[in-house]
Every structure is written in C-alpha cells, then in structure tokens.
Write an enzyme that holds these catalytic residues in place. Structure first.
Site, PDB file in Angstrom:
ATOM      1  NE  ARG A 117      -3.114   0.620  -0.694  1.00  0.00           N
ATOM      2  CZ  ARG A 117      -3.360   0.675  -1.997  1.00  0.00           C
ATOM      3  NH1 ARG A 117      -2.990   1.729  -2.716  1.00  0.00           N
ATOM      4  NH2 ARG A 117      -3.965  -0.328  -2.607  1.00  0.00           N
ATOM      5  CE  LYS A 152      -2.094  28.188  -4.358  1.00  0.00           C
ATOM      6  NZ  LYS A 152      -3.163  28.674  -5.263  1.00  0.00           N
ATOM      7  CE  LYS A 184       0.581  34.676  -2.923  1.00  0.00           C
ATOM      8  NZ  LYS A 184       0.455  34.381  -4.381  1.00  0.00           N
ATOM      9  CD  GLU A 214      -0.510  37.629  -6.296  1.00  0.00           C
ATOM     10  OE1 GLU A 214      -0.407  36.389  -6.280  1.00  0.00           O
ATOM     11  OE2 GLU A 214      -1.133  38.288  -5.436  1.00  0.00           O
ATOM     12  CG  ASP A 240      -3.334  35.785  -9.077  1.00  0.00           C
ATOM     13  OD1 ASP A 240      -3.221  34.613  -9.471  1.00  0.00           O
ATOM     14  OD2 ASP A 240      -3.984  36.101  -8.070  1.00  0.00           O
TER      15      ASP A 240
END
Length: 301
Positions: A117, A152, A184, A214, A240
């Site tokens: 597994r 991410k 950002k 960004e 973005d």
C-alpha cells in the site's frame, strides 16, 4: 550521460536532473511505513502467509499516463527488507498504457504484501502529478510557455512532487520561502504599497536572490513598471487571474523587460489561450495538491 540507479535499476530519466537522493526520500517512506505498520505490524499477512514463501509481483498501469515516484515506491520494500530485489522496467517520465508493467519486485511474500500500500500510494500519487503536468505541457506545445508547479504541495512531499512535475515535462517554481522572493498582495497591503515593499527588498535580501511581484490588474502592473523592472530589481511579474486578452496586453506592456508568469485556476481546457498570450511561465497549483492519481496495481507474477 545515463547512469544506472542502484535502487531501481533504471538507466534513463525523462529529465536531465539526477534522481533525488535517498536523504530526501527515505524519511518520507519511513514515516509512511510507520504510519501503516502501527504498533503490531501487518496482522493479516502475518496470520495468512508462510514466512518462508517467496514470490514476484509487478507494478502494472491500469490507465494511460506518465510514471513518476518509482524510487520512493520501490524503497518501501527495500526498507522492510534490504534483500528484496526491486527492478524498474521504465524510468520516471515514461508514458504508459493500460497493462504496461512498470516494475518487478521479488522477495519474501510477507514483505511484498506489507509494503504494497505504501508503494502504490506513492507511485500512484506521484505518477498522477506527472501525468497532470504532461497533459498541460502537451496542451501548450508550440508556444514559448513553460508549465510550473507552486508551493501548493502536500506537506512532507514537496521534493517528491516537484520531482514528479519535472518527470512530466514541467518546471519548478520556488521550493520554499527561502530560495526566492515573491511579493504577493498581502505583502503589498501590509507594507503600505508596491513602492515601499520594493524599496525594502533590495536593502534586505541578497544580490543573488531573484524577485517576483504579483499584480492583479494592469494598473498595478504599470505601477511596478514605473518603479523600474529589470534584472536585479524585479526579475518576474506574476500576472494573477487575468483573462488571455488582458495577459496579452500585460505582456506587451512588459515588453521583455522581465519574465511573465500567469496564474489563477488554469486548467487543461483554459491553458492554451493563456499560453498564446505570450507569457513565459504558467504556474499551476492543482498539479501537485489535487492531481488525480494514476491507477496502478500490484499483480502476482
């Protein structure tokens, strides 16, 4: 130059990058095995399988895709028993069709079943990442855009997932908070605007650190351009959630002064128009955090 991986036996890779070192992979595999074995080990196998029985199993693709993560998957058996014979039949980055054998594992059957597994979880997930990446790479073929992953990623699996992106023909964005600057919207808001944020940057980061900023609108992009976009100041602009038409205008405004990087819920259906806007990079988070697995099974030989 091709080399033979001492663990998997593979003699080639889809990319020019060398295989990830055991130092990065082994802690992940050990943690997964420890989670699965718990306090008493594999009760089912211990109760049903003769300890002296040996056998061979094959990892087999159940659907079309791109293979990745073989080193991590096969390591699950080698950690349980270093004498187990593991052999990759295909290198990471290889396309597969249903029924294709990917690897063979020979050894004590109780080891083969106990490690099954963890091995399949790793190889299926990472092959899913590579397959999703390859689909996007194919969708933008003929343009200048490169498909990139992001931060991410699944906690603990970042190095493996980013390696799988490369196996799928993609490129890596930054690996963490410490290898590049990405300013950002919240950084800009708390710093009091783009101008004070950029003013502090070059006072406080090293001269070898690349900087990306960004922007969400063309007005914000113009503000950045007025402050001076050039290598050593702003190396890339992250555009973005812009439509392809707006991206085309943004690329024209930047006019080659820095890299252009598009992001924002881009899918295999929408990626081509984004690429045709002329951007250099397309950053996609879901290829690591939400890519469907590639269905791979373990068959008795």
């Amino acid at each position: 130059m091709t080399t033979t991986d001492p663990l998997t036996g593979a003699t080639a890779r889809h990319t020019d990058f060398p295989p990830l070192p055991d130092l990065l992979i082994e802690p992940v595999v050990r943690a997964a095995l420890a989670e699965d074995l718990g306090r008493a080990g594999d009760l089912t196998t211990a109760a049903t399988i003769d300890p002296g029985l040996t056998g061979t199993v094959a990892l087999v693709a159940r659907e079309a895709g791109v293979v990745a993560g073989l080193r991590a998957g096969l390591m699950s058996w080698r950690l349980l028993d270093p004498a187990v014979d593991v052999r990759a039949l295909l290198p990471d980055g290889s396309p597969v069709q249903p029924g294709d054998e990917i690897a063979l594992v020979t050894g004590p059957v109780h080891v083969l079943l106990t490690g099954e597994r963890v091995a399949l979880n790793l190889v299926s997930h990472l092959s899913g990442v590579a397959s999703a990446t390859a689909e996007l790479v194919e969708a933008v073929a003929g343009t200048t855009a490169r498909i990139c992953c992001t931060r991410k990623t699944t906690p603990g699996l970042r190095a493996l997932e980013k390696d799988a992106v490369r196996a799928g023909g993609g490129s890596n964005h930054r690996f963490g908070l410490d290898d590049a600057v990405l300013v950002k919207d919240n950084h800009i808001a708390f710093a009091g605007g783009i101008s004070p944020a950029l003013a502090r940057l070059r006072e406080r980061v090293g001269h070898l650190v690349r900087v990306e900023v960004e922007v969400d609108t063309l007005d914000q992009l113009r503000d950045v351009l007025e402050l001076g976009v050039a290598p050593g100041i702003v190396d890339a602009v992250l555009l973005d959630n812009m439509t392809p038409d707006v991206l085309t205008e943004a690329v024209a405004l930047i006019d080659g002064r820095c890299l252009t990087d598009a992001s924002g819920r881009i899918t295999a259906t929408t990626v081509r128009p984004v690429a045709e806007s002329g951007v250099d990079l397309i950053s996609v988070g879901w290829i690591t955090h939400s890519a469907p697995i590639l269905d791979i099974g373990l068959d008795h030989r």
